[in-house]
Design a protein around this motif. Structure first.
Motif, PDB file in Angstrom:
ATOM      1  N   LEU A 504       0.826  -1.216   0.000  1.00  0.00           N
ATOM      2  CA  LEU A 504       0.000   0.000   0.000  1.00  0.00           C
ATOM      3  C   LEU A 504       0.859   1.263   0.000  1.00  0.00           C
ATOM      4  CD1 LEU A 504      -2.908  -1.004   2.427  1.00  0.00           C
ATOM      5  CD2 LEU A 504      -3.099  -0.482  -0.024  1.00  0.00           C
ATOM      6  N   TYR A 505       1.938   1.256   0.772  1.00  0.00           N
ATOM      7  CA  TYR A 505       2.789   2.445   0.784  1.00  0.00           C
ATOM      8  C   TYR A 505       3.588   2.572  -0.511  1.00  0.00           C
ATOM      9  CZ  TYR A 505       1.769   4.165   5.462  1.00  0.00           C
ATOM     10  OH  TYR A 505       1.150   4.726   6.556  1.00  0.00           O
ATOM     11  N   ALA A 506       3.895   1.441  -1.143  1.00  0.00           N
ATOM     12  CA  ALA A 506       4.571   1.531  -2.446  1.00  0.00           C
ATOM     13  C   ALA A 506       3.667   2.260  -3.430  1.00  0.00           C
ATOM     14  CB  ALA A 506       4.920   0.137  -2.967  1.00  0.00           C
ATOM     15  N   ARG A 507       2.377   1.931  -3.387  1.00  0.00           N
ATOM     16  CA  ARG A 507       1.441   2.598  -4.288  1.00  0.00           C
ATOM     17  C   ARG A 507       1.272   4.068  -3.905  1.00  0.00           C
ATOM     18  NH1 ARG A 507      -4.708   1.301  -4.611  1.00  0.00           N
ATOM     19  NH2 ARG A 507      -5.195   2.863  -6.193  1.00  0.00           N
ATOM     20  N   ALA A 508       1.259   4.331  -2.608  1.00  0.00           N
ATOM     21  CA  ALA A 508       1.072   5.714  -2.150  1.00  0.00           C
ATOM     22  C   ALA A 508       2.353   6.534  -2.316  1.00  0.00           C
ATOM     23  CB  ALA A 508       0.626   5.725  -0.691  1.00  0.00           C
ATOM     24  N   GLY A 509       3.490   5.850  -2.368  1.00  0.00           N
ATOM     25  CA  GLY A 509       4.739   6.562  -2.612  1.00  0.00           C
ATOM     26  C   GLY A 509       5.343   7.221  -1.392  1.00  0.00           C
ATOM     27  N   ALA A 510       5.235   6.570  -0.236  1.00  0.00           N
ATOM     28  CA  ALA A 510       5.951   7.085   0.946  1.00  0.00           C
ATOM     29  C   ALA A 510       7.026   6.073   1.337  1.00  0.00           C
ATOM     30  CB  ALA A 510       4.987   7.316   2.101  1.00  0.00           C
ATOM     31  N   GLN A 511       8.151   6.585   1.825  1.00  0.00           N
ATOM     32  CA  GLN A 511       9.268   5.720   2.227  1.00  0.00           C
ATOM     33  C   GLN A 511       8.969   5.165   3.612  1.00  0.00           C
ATOM     34  OE1 GLN A 511      10.659   5.300  -0.381  1.00  0.00           O
ATOM     35  NE2 GLN A 511      11.714   7.016  -1.337  1.00  0.00           N
ATOM     36  N   LEU A 512       8.920   3.851   3.714  1.00  0.00           N
ATOM     37  CA  LEU A 512       8.386   3.178   4.898  1.00  0.00           C
ATOM     38  C   LEU A 512       9.500   2.670   5.814  1.00  0.00           C
ATOM     39  CD1 LEU A 512       5.832   2.012   6.326  1.00  0.00           C
ATOM     40  CD2 LEU A 512       6.074  -0.010   4.864  1.00  0.00           C
ATOM     41  N   THR A 513       9.339   2.935   7.100  1.00  0.00           N
ATOM     42  CA  THR A 513      10.239   2.397   8.127  1.00  0.00           C
ATOM     43  C   THR A 513       9.415   1.512   9.055  1.00  0.00           C
ATOM     44  OG1 THR A 513      11.658   4.340   8.005  1.00  0.00           O
ATOM     45  CG2 THR A 513      11.805   3.003  10.005  1.00  0.00           C
ATOM     46  N   ILE A 514       9.892   0.292   9.276  1.00  0.00           N
ATOM     47  CA  ILE A 514       9.080  -0.722   9.963  1.00  0.00           C
ATOM     48  C   ILE A 514       9.731  -1.124  11.288  1.00  0.00           C
ATOM     49  CG2 ILE A 514       8.128  -3.060   9.780  1.00  0.00           C
ATOM     50  CD1 ILE A 514       8.372  -2.647   6.673  1.00  0.00           C
TER      51      ILE A 514
END
Lengths: 564, 564
Positions: A504-514
């Protein structure tokens, strides 16, 4: 000696190139100010250099083209002392800046890319060696950052971003051969042509720097334009001129030392009352625009820059999704990290988290569920704890760059009280060293999704929303797609949730930290490794640093003739 | 067998990559139709396939989304027979095309770049192996090109351009690592993060193809978008639908064979009375626009595509500067080459020369000067000579794609008669095979620079201006800078003049060919070697093919988490 210096710069650029490939941790600079060579005296000298700038005209050498007598920058006021810096700057007519840049361009454009890169690596070195602490104090007393953040984020990390832009510019230029022999039969005749290619810059670039974090975006943008043969006019925010003026002076000095015209790098200055932004962008000689700043003007730039190229980083809402934790300790560690990150420089960073999304049933911690209300309260408590000790608050929250931000925090507190529940009311802490400092402790409010108009945009400053959302991931990524977002943070003790979030974040285009906790600021973006801004949502169209950031800044022109 | 085919395609892409580095002559395809494997029967089969298309609906398999009953394309009329092709095409609602493309996207976006490249190389192979001559006849009877040009320029060279786009897309994607372990100290704690990067496509691309040369630009644009994970809606010119419909069908077939959704490639169709161009560009789901066609709409696209990316090739005036020749033979050879090149497909190519600039004192030939008037007359005579023999005219001039071009030639002849001197009046030649063919022999006029309004734009069709200019090089490059230009041609027996021309044309952004004569068309642009369009003047902003053409079609999204 000169050849050795050049060789050292080239070796450093090669190392940086390697780091950009492996994307492992690397930097040629010490991260901590205390590890700077001969730190104490360097810091004292930098402070003295900064103080010597105050209350007098800033003289560019040579003089900027088209400049009359310097004018006081009335909006440059220290957020620490609340006193005007009292520096007067030349305010040249922009036609004169463009004309001078265009006149200076041909020799720079004709120089070999390696020569330009050598010179720009020397600029990086000069900024680091001779001006770093001067810049640190200049950033502190304009942007309002803490000393440590000014050293790291606005100093060495920004220099890393500058080198990284040079790596990519070199790579894009190296992809074009400079000459070739081409042969083919036409009928029975063999045609052989000698072909040569020139890399031709676009022309004059305009680089807008923002008030709160001027160097981190401006330096790589300037490097990307200059490495590919363009000239740059820097347009600082009227409240944060000095860091960019020092920058411009260093470029001018090194250009002149190398026999190039210093007017390849100049500075335009305006006031909030008479802004020059549109005139700069629409100037017939403007070929490239780099913009960091408000979403409103950024979108105007994207729509109106044509025929100039536009590279923007504006703003977005950065999201946190709290799903589940293995145990209480992990939950506590995450909250502490989140609270610290959301407090850093009072959330005046484009990467600061703002919106926390929690399901109505709350967050799972080990075998138990922590209710929505309790999650918000624990987060507010973690933020309050950070702000309690003025010494710690000074290091983390630092100051508020602009009076308008203070007003916004109060306005948001009022609106949140009506629309939801204020979990932590904003206040003020007294800076131990600068009692007059403009400070603000964080606001935290709990809201439902019906209050989307409140949390559905970047609210610049120490403002956090804890949002009750039936499907927190879906809601958070929908907000990013619609309103923009640069960073995102997920806590989930469940690989299926993590996989869904990544998609979902790949589609939204935000850099994700998990699932990150610990001493690293969650929003830390490392040069040579972390890509900054995707261009997939309204938070900006330019990535630090990919090939697209550099590849169109020059063009390829061909000449061919029969082989001798 | 399948693995062998894939290996062969990968080997071919590697060879193409090597050619793009060396930029020496290379192509996997025979340049001449006679060298195509089993040429005679392949040509006959292609002709039969083309003829089987006529007078009936074109059925896409599977059906295009949102399409009702096919509608006759009334504007698709053979310039050879002047008869409508009588083909009816589905005209789907564009909302349905975008929705279908978006639904098809996720699997394509998630596929490994190598898998997409394998499939797209298979498309190239399928177009070449199974459809080349069918496409040749389709191009002849829509665009009006000669058989040989349709085979080379619209066939194998266009396939070369398609492969070249894949080379650059692969290279840009390969520059981004997919995973890394990053480590750094924060205080005394060592932080180790595992990072992964996804290449995320922009979304749905719209590719506009032009009436006279549809495949040469559209194929590489489609490949650039698809290789980087996007979907493509093709919008052919209403007069030249069939070549793009066949193209779209081949993509759909291979996508379906590989298990991807065929709606990744669809076709929108409009009419001159109800154009869809603006609606396609401004559709909220439009993420990329590739446009080849008129300057007017191209500039609208550049200004209005935001937030979609725009890649354009529009039009410009291509300039010839005649300065000096070593002897009469060289002068004659140059005039013959210029006349042939300016006659090729009746100058309906974006690279056709249009404006010849000659000094008032004429051209130096050996030790003598040939007066301005005589230069124009000799050039007009060379053009007249080419058009005299209908068999030769048919091969070179071919036909006029549009009735509007015929009208323009006549209008220009009238205006030139008033403004200057007509050196060769346009006429008609009778095509030996198609007596009804829409043909036109060239117009040549001599003008002074006071007639700049006449020659200062692309005048599409067989129109040449011989322009008396005090400083031909300065005048020609000024016109290119102001009005756009793709190619340029210089004849000078003087290295100082050549050096000046290279510098001036580099600034103007036209690809320069110097002192070339002989059997190669002067405007021949070889894939893997010649860069096409610089983006430095109004003739377009996209280069076939550089990194900038591909690097922004995908974006980079990151996920990072503590290392296990």
């Amino acid at each position: 000696v000169k050849a050795e210096v050049v060789a050292a710069h080239r070796a450093r650029l090669d190392e940086a190139t390697h780091a950009c490939r492996t994307r492992e941790g690397w930097s040629p600079f010490p991260e901590l100010p205390g590890r700077y060579p001969d730190a104490e005296s360097a810091q004292a000298a930098g402070r003295a250099a900064f103080e010597a700038r105050l209350g007098r005209p800033f003289h560019f050498t040579p003089l900027l083209p088209g400049a009359a007598a310097p004018e006081a920058a009335r909006h440059e006021v220290s957020p620490y002392t609340r006193e005007p810096l009292g520096i007067a700057y030349p305010m040249p007519a922009i036609d004169a800046l463009f004309a001078a840049a265009e006149a200076a361009l041909p020799r720079w454009a004709d120089a070999a890319p390696e020569q330009r890169l050598d010179l720009l690596m020397a600029v990086v070195d000069r900024l680091y060696t001779d001006h770093l602490f001067e810049l640190v104090y200049a950033v502190m007393h304009t942007a309002g950052q803490s000393f440590n953040m000014a050293y790291a984020g606005s100093g060495v990390n920004a220099l890393d971003r500058a080198i990284e832009a040079l790596v990519h510019a070199r790579s894009a230029m190296a992809a074009v051969p400079r000459q070739a022999r081409w042969e083919r039969h036409f009928g029975s005749t063999r045609i052989a042509l000698d072909k040569t290619w020139r890399l031709v810059p676009r022309g004059v670039a305009v680089c807008f720097a923002c008030a709160s974090f001027p160097t981190w975006n401006a330096w790589p943008s300037m490097m990307a334009s200059l490495a590919t043969g363009n000239a740059v006019i820097v347009k600082p925010h009227p409240a944060t001129v000095l860091p960019m003026a020092i920058t411009v002076q260093v470029f001018r000095t090194l250009l002149a030392e190398a026999g190039f015209h210093p007017d390849l790098v100049t500075m335009a200055l305006d006031t909030p009352e008479a802004p020059l932004g549109q005139a700069l962008v629409k100037h017939p000689a403007c070929a490239i625009v780099d913009f960091t700043g408000s979403t409103r003007f950024g979108q105007w730039v994207e729509r109106n820059a044509h025929p100039a190229l536009a590279y923007t980083e504006t703003a977005g809402l950065n999201t946190v999704v709290l799903h589940s934790f293995p145990d209480e300790a992990a939950f506590d560690a995450a909250l502490r990290s989140l609270a610290t990150t959301a407090s850093l420089f009072s959330a005046q960073m484009c990467t600061s988290p703002q919106n926390l999304y929690v399901a109505p049933e709350g967050v799972r911690v080990g075998a138990h569920s922590l209710p929505f209300e309790a999650v918000g309260e624990r987060y507010a408590a973690a933020l309050a704890e950070l702000a309690r000790d003025p010494r710690r608050a000074a290091m983390i929250l630092a100051t508020i760059q602009s009076e308008a931000t203070l007003a916004l925090v109060q306005q948001m507190a009022d609106e949140c009280a009506r629309a939801g529940r204020v979990l932590l009311a904003p206040g003020r802490y007294v800076h131990p060293e600068f009692p007059q400092a403009r400070t603000c402790t964080p606001l935290v409010a709990a809201l439902g999704t019906e209050a989307r108009a409140l949390y559905g945009e970047e609210r610049f400053g120490p403002i956090s929303f804890v949002i009750r959302a039936a499907d927190p991931l879906a809601e958070a990524t929908r907000d990013v797609r619609e309103f923009g977002g640069l960073t995102a943070f997920l806590y989930a003790d469940d690989e299926a949730v993590i996989a869904r979030a990544e998609a979902l974040y790949a589609r939204a285009g935000a850099q994700l930290t998990i699932n990150l906790a610990g001493p690293m600021p969650l929003n830390f973006a490392a040069a040579y490794s972390d890509y900054h801004v995707t261009g997939l949502n309204p938070a900006g169209n330019a990535t630090l640093t990919d090939l697209a950031f550099v590849a169109a800044r020059f063009r390829i022109v061909q000449s061919r003739r029969p082989a001798a």
